[in-house]
Design a protein around this motif. Structure first.
Motif: not given
Length: 933
Positions: A795-812
């Motif tokens: 059930t994990e699908a491959e995706m590139s870093d660009k697709q995976l990380f772009k636009g993700k919102k992270v609270l540091l």
């Protein structure tokens, strides 16, 4: 004669400048070539290309200036093939090889030292050339002096001839003026008989043609005297520049030479500087007869005061009516007030490179202004020439020093970390041994009850010591890993993305790395000092210490700190304190700096004061435990800070202990400063006393005896500990044919998805990652790992870093500015949107207002609200049970991972962060989020 003077002051100096410029061009080409080879950064080729275009022009100019000296021309012509050979066979050859990534050719070239041999030969010929030119200039100066002598002889001959004619005419014209003529003749003859003294003047009392003759002769002598003085002064100052390679030395030599020539009693030189914002200001670098440094401005900006206005207008300011209180010139007999002020800017290419200011008791004369006007271009050129050479030498020196310091710091940090881990293990074994002894003691009979109680008390003390050191290790891990984390992340980003960064980013990264490295060095120094004291390796060197210098030393060190925190800082000395005592000056200064550092750290408003006085005899005897007639100083450090509770006033001197030893304390530090100070004080035969009231401030008083032998004692804290073999936790791996087994610690989870050769990576916290070339995925738990299905069925699908990380919102959630800067920069480079909270409380407020985050990075040790408490609130009170939270912590304590997971963390990563490991962990949890969505 004037042409000869101009030739010496212009031609010869220009020859020296051009020769030095050719030498600088060659050095710029060599530095640029080496910088490009080392870094591969095209920016280093800019000085190389600029110097490559400039040296031939400078050579041609110099060659044309030497047309009257065929020997020097031939010497210069012998250098040209060497420069061309170096450019062709070394410069261009090495740059082309670097661009072609021909490492073998570069290694061969530098191993043969071909380029170095050429530059060494060229440097030797340039030094010989400059030496010949200096000799020629000296000979021309001698010829000029001889010409001057011949001119004076001719002048005296003319005067003598005029005298004879005058006498003959006087006899013919009238006997009435014989007496006056005789006086004129006598005056002229006295000038003729003098030893080339152009200051002599003819005095007459008549009002006739004889008076006009005398006045004309006086004007002629005045003009000759002025021109001779100006040209001689120019030659003396121009010769002084040769051989000076440091800008402050040049400025000091200039002001020292020029001030007496202008009859000035005061002088100062300011040089141009640029601040971080690109603004221009001028800083004092040299002075003449400065009696009161505080009244002389350390710096000024354009338009600020008369001196700033002179720099802005680019013109000379002359004032002859200064008020008496403006300035005092002092001598051994008294003080006077100069009434005349002269301010002159030094221009280079219409830019003010320096400003000089003189004050004099007598008015400045016209010849002084003429000399100053003629010196402007020459002194400005000398400044730019010396500054250029200093900048090149400074950059080379800093590059070498930084490399050596980073390597040394890394080795020291590794050794210290291993030593601390060994000490912690030894303490654990000791505690276990004592617990067994307590169990055995409980079985003993009643007659051993006293011994049993003593052992229990001793056990309790050891447990407390173990806990204090455990807390210290946790805090020290945080203190060390926080700056180290910034260094590792920023240095990796500089290495990987240097070509994509602009200069401001590179400078900011380098500044953060430098600051973090300095913090690490100070922490390591504290640890090493305490280790040396405990091991008895500190030696006390008794020598004379000048007490009168201590206030200025402390002011120089802590005035900037006081100014930054807006605190009042005073150092006071009682009049009966002796000027010199016998003690170890270095250790005394370190004790005082530690006490003052604590005072400033825990004081937010008010003042910090140091009082140096003679100690009260009874108080000193009570603290030192001895009756002595020796002189004892009492140096007290008083602050208006947070104060110390009465029950904490003694334990703060113990190693690894602080008033607030928790990991989320408001004030940082290692808790070693006061312990080191107490040990150094003991070795000096003194004592430290503390008086404090909570929220009102503290006073630490240092009692130091004079003329006392050093108390050198060695201490071994580990004599009672047995040697133990260090155990190693981690992953074991066995291979039988094509079968592999791996063991994980309990509740440890590993996920790895990669392609390529089958590999296994082992980490210090016990987990492992295994990758397969057929893109299989493993999930490992305690015991043997189990293999999942093929990736296509998983059930994990491959995706590139660009697709995976772009636009993700992270609270540091992080309180350290250096880590925030490094992590935000790294995450934003992958397209991640980052918001920052400085503590757990702020993070909860932001989640209550906006909970649509894809992932949270949570630091553990923070002020106000730490990471453990914040994660519990997020999970239970806010109900965000599925939001991934990755704990970031510098605490390397056993069980820290379980503690983070119990508090609500989804996963765990230790500082200093490995940026690739961080992104790998993000891939796992962001992919899991995508699958859930």
């Amino acid at each position: 004669m004037q042409k000869e003077i101009d030739y010496v002051s212009e031609h010869d100096i220009e020859v020296h400048d051009l020769a030095n410029q050719i030498q600088k061009n060659v050095l710029d080409m060599e530095t640029g070539m080496r910088g490009y080879v080392i870094t591969g950064n095209d920016g280093y080729l800019e000085p190389y290309n600029l110097a490559g275009r400039s040296w031939l022009d400078n050579y041609n100019k110099l060659h044309s200036l030497l047309i009257d000296n065929s020997r020097q021309q031939r010497n210069l012509e012998e250098m040209k093939p060497l420069i061309l050979s170096w450019v062709t066979n070394t410069g261009e050859y090495v740059i082309n090889a670097k661009k072609a990534n021909n490492t073998a050719a570069l290694d061969k070239h530098f191993s043969e030292n071909t380029g170095k041999k050429i530059t060494d030969q060229l440097r030797t010929q340039l030094d010989s050339f400059l030496a010949n030119e200096k000799k020629i200039t000296t000979e021309r100066t001698k010829l000029l002096n001889q010409s001057n002598m011949n001119l004076k002889i001719t002048l005296y001959t003319i005067i003598l001839l005029v005298t004879v004619i005058t006498i003959a005419t006087a006899i013919i014209l009238s006997n009435s003026i014989v007496k006056t003529i005789k006086q004129v003749v006598k005056a002229i003859m006295s000038i003729t008989d003098s030893e080339v003294d152009l200051t002599t003047r003819i005095k007459v009392n008549t009002r006739d043609e004889t008076q006009e003759l005398a006045e004309a002769m006086n004007r002629l002598l005045s003009n000759l005297e002025k021109q001779s003085w100006v040209q001689k002064s120019m030659t003396d100052i121009a010769t002084m520049y040769q051989g000076i390679t440091e800008i402050k030395e040049l400025a000091q030599a200039f002001i020292t030479k020029l001030a007496p020539l202008l009859h000035a009693t005061y002088g100062v030189v300011y040089l141009r500087k640029s601040d971080a914002g690109g603004g221009t200001y001028y800083v004092k670098v040299a002075g003449y007869a400065l009696a009161d440094e505080e009244n002389a401005a350390a710096s000024f900006r354009l338009g600020e005061g008369l001196i700033g206005q002179a720099a802005l207008d680019k013109r000379i300011f002359l004032t002859d009516k200064l008020p008496k209180e403006h300035l005092k010139v002092t001598s051994g007999l008294g003080a006077s007030s100069p009434r005349n002020l002269l301010i002159a800017p030094i221009l280079v290419d219409d830019r003010v490179e320096a400003v000089i200011e003189f004050a004099a008791l007598q008015p400045f004369r016209a010849r002084h202004l003429t000399l100053l006007d003629m010196l402007q271009d020459k002194f400005g050129s000398a400044i730019t020439s010396v500054a250029g050479r200093m900048e090149v030498e400074r950059l080379l020196g800093e590059s070498q020093i930084l490399t050596e310091e980073l390597q040394a710091q890394s080795e020291e940090l590794q050794a210290q970390s291993e030593e601390l881990q060994m000490q912690q293990e030894q303490l654990r074994i000791t505690n276990e041994f004592l617990e067994e002894k307590n169990k055995f003691a409980e079985q003993r009979a009643a007659e051993l009850k006293i011994a049993k109680d003593e052992l229990e008390d001793y056990s309790l003390k050891l447990k407390l010591s173990s806990q204090y050191k455990t807390d210290f290790l946790a805090n020290m891990s945080h203190e060390l890993r926080t700056p180290l984390n910034s260094i590792l992340i920023l240095s990796q980003m500089l290495m990987e993305n240097n070509a994509e960064m602009d200069r401001s980013e590179v400078e900011e990264y380098a500044r953060v790395v430098h600051t973090s490295g300095g913090d690490l060095l100070r922490l390591i120094d504290d640890i090493l000092d305490l280790s040396k004291v405990e091991a008895g390796k500190i030696e006390i060197l008794i020598d004379e210490v000048n007490v009168t210098e201590i206030p200025q030393l402390l002011k120089n060190t802590f005035d900037p700190v006081a100014a930054k925190k807006n605190l009042t800082f005073n150092v006071l000395t009682d009049p009966d304190v002796p000027a010199v005592i016998l003690t170890d000056g270095q250790r005394l200064q370190q004790i005082l700096k530690n006490l003052l550092s604590n005072a400033f750290k825990f004081t937010e408003q008010g003042s910090v004061k140091v009082q140096i006085a003679l100690a009260d005899r009874e108080k000193a005897a009570e603290l030192l435990g001895i009756q002595t007639d020796e002189l004892i100083l009492a140096i007290s450090v008083t602050d208006t800070g947070i104060g110390i509770p009465s029950d904490k006033q003694q334990i703060i001197f113990d190693a690894f202990q602080q008033v607030d030893g928790t990991t989320n304390r408001q004030y940082g530090g290692t808790g070693l400063g006061l312990s080191i100070s107490r040990e150094f004080t003991r070795l000096l035969g003194g004592a430290i006393d503390v008086e404090s009231e909570l929220d009102k401030g503290s006073t630490f008083t240092l009692y130091i005896p004079s003329k006392r032998e050093p108390a050198y004692q060695g201490r071994d804290l580990h004599q009672a500990l047995k040697e133990v073999a260090a155990t190693r936790d981690g992953t074991t791996r066995e291979q039988e044919g094509t079968t592999e087994k791996a063991e994980w610690p309990a509740n440890e989870r590993t996920v790895a998805v990669c392609s390529g050769t089958r590999t296994m990576a082992e980490y210090s916290d016990g987990h492992s990652e295994v990758t397969y070339s057929d893109k299989r995925t493993e999930i490992g738990y305690s015991g043997e790992y189990t293999e999942a299905e093929d990736l296509d069925e998983y059930t994990e699908a491959e995706m590139s870093d660009k697709q995976l990380f772009k636009g993700k919102k992270v609270l540091l959630v992080e309180d350290d500015g250096r880590n925030i800067y490094a992590l935000v920069t790294a995450l934003e480079s992958r397209g991640v949107i980052v918001q920052v909270a400085k503590n757990g409380k702020r993070a909860i407020e932001m989640l209550q207002a906006y909970a649509d985050y894809d992932l949270i990075f949570m630091d553990i040790m923070m002020p106000v609200m730490g990471g453990y408490e914040a994660m519990k609130v997020i999970r239970h009170d806010l109900g965000l049970e599925t939001l991934p939270i990755i704990a970031l912590t510098a605490k390397a304590m056993k069980g820290e991972r379980d503690k983070c997971l119990e508090a609500g963390a989804s996963d765990y990563i230790m500082k200093p962060l490995n940026i690739d490991q961080l992104f790998s962990l993000m891939r796992v949890w962001l992919t899991e989020q995508v699958e859930q969505d």
